[in-house]
Enzyme design. Sequence first.
Site, short mmCIF file in Angstrom:
data_model
loop_
_atom_site.label_atom_id
_atom_site.label_comp_id
_atom_site.label_asym_id
_atom_site.label_seq_id
_atom_site.Cartn_x
_atom_site.Cartn_y
_atom_site.Cartn_z
N ASP A 1 1.12 -0.21 5.15
CA ASP A 1 0.33 0.68 5.55
C ASP A 1 -1.11 1.12 4.64
OD1 ASP A 1 -0.08 3.27 6.49
OD2 ASP A 1 1.00 4.22 5.12
N PHE B 1 0.64 -1.13 0.14
CA PHE B 1 0.07 -0.06 -0.09
C PHE B 1 1.07 1.26 0.13
CE2 PHE B 1 -2.09 -3.48 2.74
CZ PHE B 1 -3.27 -3.60 1.78
N CYS C 1 -4.95 3.13 10.18
CA CYS C 1 -5.35 4.49 10.29
C CYS C 1 -6.78 4.47 10.83
CB CYS C 1 -4.99 5.42 9.13
SG CYS C 1 -5.58 4.78 7.58
#
Length: 405
Positions: free
Chosen positions: A309, A228, A349
């Site tokens: 990520d 990613f 996140c």
Amino acid sequence: MSEVRLKKGEEDRILRGHPWVYDNEILKVEGNPSPGAEVDVVSFSGRFLGRGFINPASKIRVRLFTRGKESLDRALIRRRLREAWEYRTRVTETGTCRVAFAEADGLPGLIVDRFTDAERERMYLVVQTLTLGMELHRQEILEALTGLFHPDGIYERNDVPVRSREGLELRKGFAGEPFETGIVIRENGLLFHVDLSGGQKTGYYLDQRENRAAIAPFCRDARVLDAFSHTGGFAIHALAYGAAHATAVDISSDAIETVKRNAELNGFAEKLTAVEANVFDYLHELGSREQDGGIPRGSAGVFDLIVLDPPAFAKSRSTLEAAYRGYKEINLRAMKLLAPGGILVSCSCSQAMDLSRFREMVLDAAVDAGRTVREVELRRQAKDHPILYGYEESFYLKCLVLEIR
């Protein structure tokens, strides 16, 4: 001033620092406030709790901007922005950084990022007004930013879906004179192409800056996978810190082209492989090839360092279980591809995926992968994205640095 009175017992979270009042917590609204107007929030017994903006179109009915009885006028906007900037000058390098982080800086729904063009030596601001209250103060905000920073240009990135939940239109464009939105920034001594008008978020993921620098001890002669990758921030940093080779994987063709440009910009083109692919499919295929003997590795593993990520899999708590399965799958597959003693940098996140749940997911993945995990370090978003106690939504980025045995 209109008044919002809470139901009995609903004030505890507000007293502990949370700045939101939800629609189902309200007993009654006294007065007839227009959408976006300032209202006083009081407890069931009449205790004053703070002042904020009301929006009947949003589930978050009131967003507090003060615990006092001040109004968000030009002077207060300027003071809050000045205080936000003074904080950044104390805690981080400020050439390119986040200037204002919404509720965490007392400006609900306002995002301001500062970008310095390393080639042209010019500075630009990218602004998002994501709530009705901030949108109604747009002009005062732009004037305050111009007065404080004297930027060479301001670009508005109000093309964020969250604005729809506030009843706001999606739009983007220049706030003032146009300028070239394709720039090159400097991060941790490295150069990166940034598209302020079309890149993710406000053009670049500033919140990972410190975490990208933190991989330095694990990069010497390493084989690295940046999954990613977006525009290759972790991959480029790994090569700068001595990695033998880095592979960057992203589903976006535009991102992959930018990865290649960033590798050339920093002199690492020959050491980087950029792959346009779905990361889930890529990890699955690589794992299958390894099991079938299609990758020459012996017992040395395919990679020495893997960075995961991904975008936010859990946009809300209702999607948390599906997100958990997605996080587990990519972490499990990554663990199987790591050499013994290799490093996995696993990020989330998703604010809804709290830290304890994230660690639980890693352990579940390790058990299924037959690997043992040691936590080297727990990291968070960069300091220019401060975490406000009492407002758990401000702690959204979890970054686990793990040794996989």
